[in-house]
Design a protein around this motif. Structure first.
Motif, short mmCIF file in Angstrom:
data_model
loop_
_atom_site.label_atom_id
_atom_site.label_comp_id
_atom_site.label_asym_id
_atom_site.label_seq_id
_atom_site.Cartn_x
_atom_site.Cartn_y
_atom_site.Cartn_z
N THR A 101 44.00 -36.06 -14.30
CA THR A 101 43.17 -36.39 -13.13
C THR A 101 42.09 -37.38 -13.54
O THR A 101 41.81 -38.34 -12.84
CB THR A 101 42.47 -35.12 -12.57
OG1 THR A 101 43.44 -34.09 -12.48
CG2 THR A 101 41.86 -35.38 -11.22
N SER A 102 41.46 -37.11 -14.67
CA SER A 102 40.40 -37.99 -15.13
C SER A 102 40.25 -37.88 -16.64
O SER A 102 40.34 -36.79 -17.20
CB SER A 102 39.07 -37.65 -14.45
OG SER A 102 38.04 -38.44 -14.98
N ARG A 103 40.00 -39.03 -17.28
CA ARG A 103 39.82 -39.02 -18.73
C ARG A 103 38.54 -38.31 -19.14
O ARG A 103 38.35 -37.98 -20.29
CB ARG A 103 39.72 -40.44 -19.25
CG ARG A 103 41.03 -41.14 -19.35
CD ARG A 103 40.91 -42.27 -20.36
NE ARG A 103 42.18 -42.95 -20.48
CZ ARG A 103 42.55 -43.94 -19.68
NH1 ARG A 103 41.75 -44.36 -18.74
NH2 ARG A 103 43.73 -44.51 -19.86
N PHE A 104 37.63 -38.15 -18.18
CA PHE A 104 36.34 -37.55 -18.52
C PHE A 104 36.16 -36.25 -17.76
O PHE A 104 36.42 -36.20 -16.55
CB PHE A 104 35.21 -38.53 -18.18
CG PHE A 104 35.24 -39.78 -19.01
CD1 PHE A 104 34.53 -39.88 -20.19
CD2 PHE A 104 36.03 -40.87 -18.62
CE1 PHE A 104 34.57 -41.03 -20.96
CE2 PHE A 104 36.08 -42.03 -19.38
CZ PHE A 104 35.36 -42.11 -20.56
N GLY A 105 35.74 -35.21 -18.46
CA GLY A 105 35.58 -33.91 -17.82
C GLY A 105 34.13 -33.46 -17.81
O GLY A 105 33.21 -34.27 -17.87
N ALA B 282 38.87 -33.65 -21.01
CA ALA B 282 39.44 -34.44 -19.93
C ALA B 282 39.98 -33.48 -18.87
O ALA B 282 40.24 -32.30 -19.16
CB ALA B 282 40.56 -35.32 -20.45
N LEU B 283 40.13 -34.00 -17.65
CA LEU B 283 40.54 -33.16 -16.53
C LEU B 283 42.01 -33.39 -16.17
O LEU B 283 42.44 -34.52 -16.00
CB LEU B 283 39.64 -33.51 -15.33
CG LEU B 283 39.44 -32.48 -14.25
CD1 LEU B 283 38.88 -31.19 -14.82
CD2 LEU B 283 38.47 -33.04 -13.21
N LYS C 68 39.87 -33.14 -25.59
CA LYS C 68 40.47 -34.45 -25.89
C LYS C 68 40.77 -34.61 -27.38
O LYS C 68 39.98 -34.20 -28.21
CB LYS C 68 39.53 -35.57 -25.46
CG LYS C 68 39.35 -35.68 -23.99
CD LYS C 68 38.60 -36.94 -23.57
CE LYS C 68 37.18 -37.02 -24.01
NZ LYS C 68 36.33 -37.79 -23.07
#
Lengths: 164, 256
Positions: free
Chosen positions: A137-141, A147-148, A162
């Motif tokens: 969903t996204s590289r950043f959580g 990550a998401l 990650k």
């Protein structure tokens, strides 16, 4: 005079949970790099996971508090070399992450080191239902280290630690 | 008495740290205002990485300078003319997400190549900080590069807007490669490396993504803003510092 053995200090530090992912300890995370006992004191080297990790300060305070209980006032040094990597996590630690609901990091490969490298290792297995029908969903959580992802199998979002 | 080499090392660290800090401050303006929640979080995370990188270099400069200096002194107690960041990173984003991604990409590719060299520095602290930073920068470049491709190869509107960002930022890329006597001294001591040597590789990297994004690269023109190395900035830095430094300037030595 420090009466504790180095292994006892490591055990104490290993009882400190990571402030953001309490399922594992700061030793298992790989943040504690070295413990040295000198004549009158103990020195602890720590390294940040990510340069801007806001939890590092809290980890340092917890190390101080924990060692104060056994009468030690450690000298804590932040070191950068070698750079922290998720490869330092043992399989046992990775399993703890998975059981806690966070997909563990894959092994770091050489190809990961270039921004344009195709580092697609296929979908990450869902920590809840093990399905590999998942997508990023996204590289950043919620924290710098995660990550998401979303699992189409059990229709749940999940985070992955990650690979770094 | 401080040696010339140590003086140069302090300047060198401050240049890297200032660039990352000012870049981070701009990116952090998105926190709470991102176009979607995931990108809001992503930009806050990127800013955090960059602030972390700047802290490492500030702390090292403070250690060499001694005299009670700290990372906070460099960040909060210096004026505009003392900042050594490149002009690109201080440019306002005006709530244009593509502009932020373009800046992150152009500067990020440069940082990636610079840190790759600095990992071989004879200075242990510099090589350690570089090895740490490059991993984060790699991730940022990947993220920004993907967005540039998506926007460039997207709708007519997104294509035009990301092209405008490229056209506007391109002249600022010359300054990335500027070096002076500080670099020369460190290069001769194996602490730093000649940036000109990776310029072709940088050009190849950015062209590769722009080709995928169907974005024509602007002609190299004669307009090339410069001044960062000497602390001469565009009008935008002063406003940025006013906001960033307001609290520590108003309440010196305030603590949490």
């Amino acid at each position: 005079m420090v009466t504790l053995e180095s292994s006892e200090i490591w055990d104490l530090l290993n009882s400190i949970p990571d402030p953001e992912v309490p399922a594992i300890s700061i030793v298992e995370l790989g943040v504690v790099r070295d413990v040295r006992i000198t004549d009158s004191n103990v020195e602890v080297d720590i390294t940040p996971t990510y340069s801007g990790c806001p939890a590092l300060k809290s980890m340092e305070e917890q190390i101080r508090a924990k060692l104060l209980l056994v009468g030690l006032t450690p000298i804590i040094k932040t070191i950068y070399k070698p750079a922290w990597t998720t490869d330092w996590m043992s399989d046992e630690t990775k399993e703890k992450l998975r059981a806690y609901g966070i997909a563990p990091p894959e092994k770091l490969s050489f190809e990961n080191l270039h921004p344009f490298a195709n580092n697609d290792k296929g979908p990450v297995a869902c920590p809840f239902c093990s399905s590999t029908d998942t997508s990023l969903t996204s590289r950043f959580g919620s924290t710098a280290c995660k990550a998401l992802h979303f699992c189409n199998g059990c229709r749940q979002p999940f985070e992955q630690f990650k690979c770094h | 008495m401080m040696t010339d080499l140590n003086k140069a090392l302090i300047d060198f660290c401050l240049r890297i740290a200032d660039n990352s800090l000012i870049h981070a401050q701009r990116i952090s303006e998105w926190t709470g205002h991102g176009p979607i929640l995931e990108e809001d979080i992503a930009m806050s995370n990127v800013a955090l990485d960059l602030i972390g990188q700047s802290r490492g270099f500030y702390t090292y400069a403070a250690q060499i300078e001694g005299d009670g200096k700290t990372e906070d002194f460099y960040a909060f107690r210096r004026g505009e003319r003392e900042f050594r960041n490149k002009l690109m990173v201080e440019q306002p984003d005006n709530k244009d997400f593509g502009f932020t991604m373009m800046k992150l990409f152009l500067n990020g590719c440069f940082d990636y190549l610079m840190f790759r060299d600095l990992m071989k520095s004879t200075d242990e602290t510099i090589s350690g900080l570089a090895a740490k930073s490059i991993k984060e920068v790699t991730y940022h470049v990947r993220h920004a590069g993907d967005w540039i491709v998506r926007l460039g190869d997207g709708t007519e509107e997104s294509h035009q807007r990301i092209q405008n960002s490229l056209n506007e930022l391109w002249p600022y890329t010359n300054e990335l490669f500027e070096q002076d006597s500080v670099d020369a001294l460190l290069i001769s001591n194996g602490i730093a490396f000649d940036k000109e040597k990776f310029r072709d590789e940088w050009t190849k990297m950015v062209h590769e993504i722009f080709a995928k994004a169907t974005l024509p690269v602007p002609e190299n023109n004669t307009y090339s803003p410069t001044g960062g190395l000497k602390g001469i900035h565009s009008e935008h830095l002063g406003y940025l510092l006013a906001e960033m430094q307001y609290l520590p300037r108003t309440y010196p030595d305030a603590v949490w």
